[in-house]
Design a protein around this motif. Structure first.
Motif, mmCIF file in Angstrom:
data_model
loop_
_atom_site.group_PDB
_atom_site.id
_atom_site.type_symbol
_atom_site.label_atom_id
_atom_site.label_comp_id
_atom_site.label_asym_id
_atom_site.label_seq_id
_atom_site.Cartn_x
_atom_site.Cartn_y
_atom_site.Cartn_z
ATOM 1 N N PRO A 178 0.803 -1.233 0.000
ATOM 2 C CA PRO A 178 0.000 0.000 0.000
ATOM 3 C C PRO A 178 0.831 1.275 0.000
ATOM 4 O O PRO A 178 0.444 2.266 -0.637
ATOM 5 C CB PRO A 178 -0.823 -0.131 1.291
ATOM 6 N N GLU A 179 1.973 1.261 0.690
ATOM 7 C CA GLU A 179 2.788 2.477 0.762
ATOM 8 C C GLU A 179 3.322 2.857 -0.622
ATOM 9 O O GLU A 179 3.217 4.014 -1.050
ATOM 10 C CB GLU A 179 3.949 2.272 1.731
ATOM 11 N N ILE A 180 3.885 1.890 -1.329
ATOM 12 C CA ILE A 180 4.380 2.171 -2.679
ATOM 13 C C ILE A 180 3.210 2.445 -3.620
ATOM 14 O O ILE A 180 3.294 3.316 -4.487
ATOM 15 C CB ILE A 180 5.233 1.003 -3.199
ATOM 16 N N ARG A 181 2.095 1.736 -3.434
ATOM 17 C CA ARG A 181 0.925 1.946 -4.282
ATOM 18 C C ARG A 181 0.456 3.391 -4.214
ATOM 19 O O ARG A 181 0.098 4.002 -5.227
ATOM 20 C CB ARG A 181 -0.190 0.999 -3.847
ATOM 21 N N ASP A 182 0.447 3.977 -3.004
ATOM 22 C CA ASP A 182 0.027 5.367 -2.852
ATOM 23 C C ASP A 182 0.972 6.308 -3.599
ATOM 24 O O ASP A 182 0.526 7.276 -4.218
ATOM 25 C CB ASP A 182 -0.023 5.745 -1.363
ATOM 26 N N ARG A 183 2.278 6.032 -3.543
ATOM 27 C CA ARG A 183 3.241 6.871 -4.257
ATOM 28 C C ARG A 183 3.039 6.759 -5.764
ATOM 29 O O ARG A 183 3.097 7.759 -6.491
ATOM 30 C CB ARG A 183 4.678 6.483 -3.887
ATOM 31 N N LEU A 184 2.803 5.552 -6.238
ATOM 32 C CA LEU A 184 2.588 5.347 -7.666
ATOM 33 C C LEU A 184 1.330 6.072 -8.137
ATOM 34 O O LEU A 184 1.318 6.681 -9.213
ATOM 35 C CB LEU A 184 2.491 3.858 -7.978
ATOM 36 N N ASP A 185 0.267 6.009 -7.349
ATOM 37 C CA ASP A 185 -0.968 6.696 -7.716
ATOM 38 C C ASP A 185 -0.737 8.203 -7.820
ATOM 39 O O ASP A 185 -1.228 8.853 -8.745
ATOM 40 C CB ASP A 185 -2.062 6.411 -6.681
ATOM 41 N N ALA A 186 0.007 8.767 -6.875
ATOM 42 C CA ALA A 186 0.291 10.199 -6.896
ATOM 43 C C ALA A 186 1.124 10.570 -8.123
ATOM 44 O O ALA A 186 0.943 11.644 -8.715
ATOM 45 C CB ALA A 186 1.009 10.615 -5.615
ATOM 46 N N GLN A 187 2.024 9.686 -8.525
ATOM 47 C CA GLN A 187 2.887 9.975 -9.669
ATOM 48 C C GLN A 187 2.119 10.063 -10.980
ATOM 49 O O GLN A 187 2.535 10.778 -11.900
ATOM 50 C CB GLN A 187 3.996 8.925 -9.766
ATOM 51 N N HIS A 188 0.988 9.373 -11.078
ATOM 52 C CA HIS A 188 0.184 9.482 -12.296
ATOM 53 C C HIS A 188 -0.257 10.930 -12.509
ATOM 54 O O HIS A 188 -0.149 11.474 -13.609
ATOM 55 C CB HIS A 188 -1.036 8.559 -12.220
ATOM 56 N N GLY A 189 -0.759 11.547 -11.448
ATOM 57 C CA GLY A 189 -1.173 12.936 -11.553
ATOM 58 C C GLY A 189 -0.011 13.869 -11.833
ATOM 59 O O GLY A 189 -0.143 14.836 -12.606
ATOM 60 N N GLU A 190 1.138 13.589 -11.241
ATOM 61 C CA GLU A 190 2.316 14.423 -11.471
ATOM 62 C C GLU A 190 2.781 14.328 -12.921
ATOM 63 O O GLU A 190 3.214 15.323 -13.511
ATOM 64 C CB GLU A 190 3.439 14.005 -10.525
ATOM 65 N N LEU A 191 2.685 13.148 -13.505
ATOM 66 C CA LEU A 191 3.064 12.985 -14.914
ATOM 67 C C LEU A 191 2.171 13.822 -15.827
ATOM 68 O O LEU A 191 2.646 14.394 -16.820
ATOM 69 C CB LEU A 191 2.989 11.510 -15.315
ATOM 70 N N VAL A 192 0.891 13.903 -15.494
ATOM 71 C CA VAL A 192 -0.019 14.725 -16.289
ATOM 72 C C VAL A 192 0.385 16.190 -16.218
ATOM 73 O O VAL A 192 0.446 16.897 -17.241
ATOM 74 C CB VAL A 192 -1.475 14.541 -15.823
ATOM 75 N N GLU A 193 0.676 16.684 -15.022
ATOM 76 C CA GLU A 193 1.086 18.080 -14.868
ATOM 77 C C GLU A 193 2.349 18.381 -15.665
ATOM 78 O O GLU A 193 2.452 19.420 -16.330
ATOM 79 C CB GLU A 193 1.303 18.394 -13.383
#
Length: 225
Positions: A178-193
């Protein structure tokens, strides 16, 4: 089952082979068959409601794709899990996806930006609860495809998709983190920006880290196997 009709009625041999190829491919990626398992032709015919000829065509295609191993006179097996193979797949993903990302940033237009925002929105809303994981998997796949879509190279995207399928076989067999999963989910939005701002150097660094973090999760499949 790949359809609700008998195979001989539902489709021609070519179409039936394509149907069972897609269905079996997804089952292999999802881990429905154990690593190293020998596939029984009779059981596959019953499971996918398909004749011998289209089934063998699909199996041969999957072996060429790398999701099965073909042994002379001994049929087909699911490939074993290998930490070395996973490392190779992950490093190739970093190289090829960063190449495609650079080209996508150069070629992407306003329509691409709109599609990427929509794909990101669907991914953020996808339900990852038990029983809904396939919805998230489809949204996740669509997001990464959309991110790289304008790169302009059919072959590059084709190789990347094959690497994704190989990688996902490991990832989906690995225990959750879950800890890495949360970071990966956040990175999706950062890639869009970063895509909207065309900040390619930052985006390449982030994409490499995204793949590296996913690799950390996927390695769990080898450790428990």
């Amino acid at each position: 089952m790949i359809n609700s009709q008998p195979a001989e009625v539902a489709a021609s041999g070519e179409t039936a082979a394509s149907q069972v190829f897609s269905a079996l491919k997804q089952d292999l990626i999802r881990g429905r068959f154990a690593a190293g398992e020998k596939l029984a032709i009779s059981a596959l015919k019953e499971r996918y409601e398909v004749g011998l000829s289209p089934l063998r065509e699909a199996l041969n295609r999957l072996a060429a794709y790398g999701l099965l191993e073909q042994h002379n006179q001994r049929g087909f097996r699911v490939p074993p899990l290998s930490a070395e193979e996973l490392e190779d797949i992950s490093r190739l993903r970093m190289q090829l996806e960063c190449m495609a990302l650079t080209q996508a940033f150069q070629e992407g237009d306003a329509e691409w930006e709109s599609q990427l925002l929509a794909a990101s929105h669907r991914l953020s809303r996808a339900n990852k609860a038990q029983g809904e994981i396939e919805q998230w998997e489809q949204a996740h796949q669509r997001f990464h495809r959309t991110l790289l879509a304008p790169c302009g190279s059919h072959w590059l995207l084709r190789f990347i998709e094959q690497l994704h399928d190989q990688f996902d076989r490991y990832r989906r067999l690995a225990p959750g983190n879950p800890e890495i999963r949360d970071r990966l989910d956040a990175q999706h939005g950062e890639l869009v920006e970063l895509a909207l701002d065309r900040r390619i150097h930052d985006a390449r660094y982030l994409l490499e880290d995204h793949i590296r973090q996913s690799w950390e999760v996927a390695k769990g499949a080898c450790e428990q196997g």
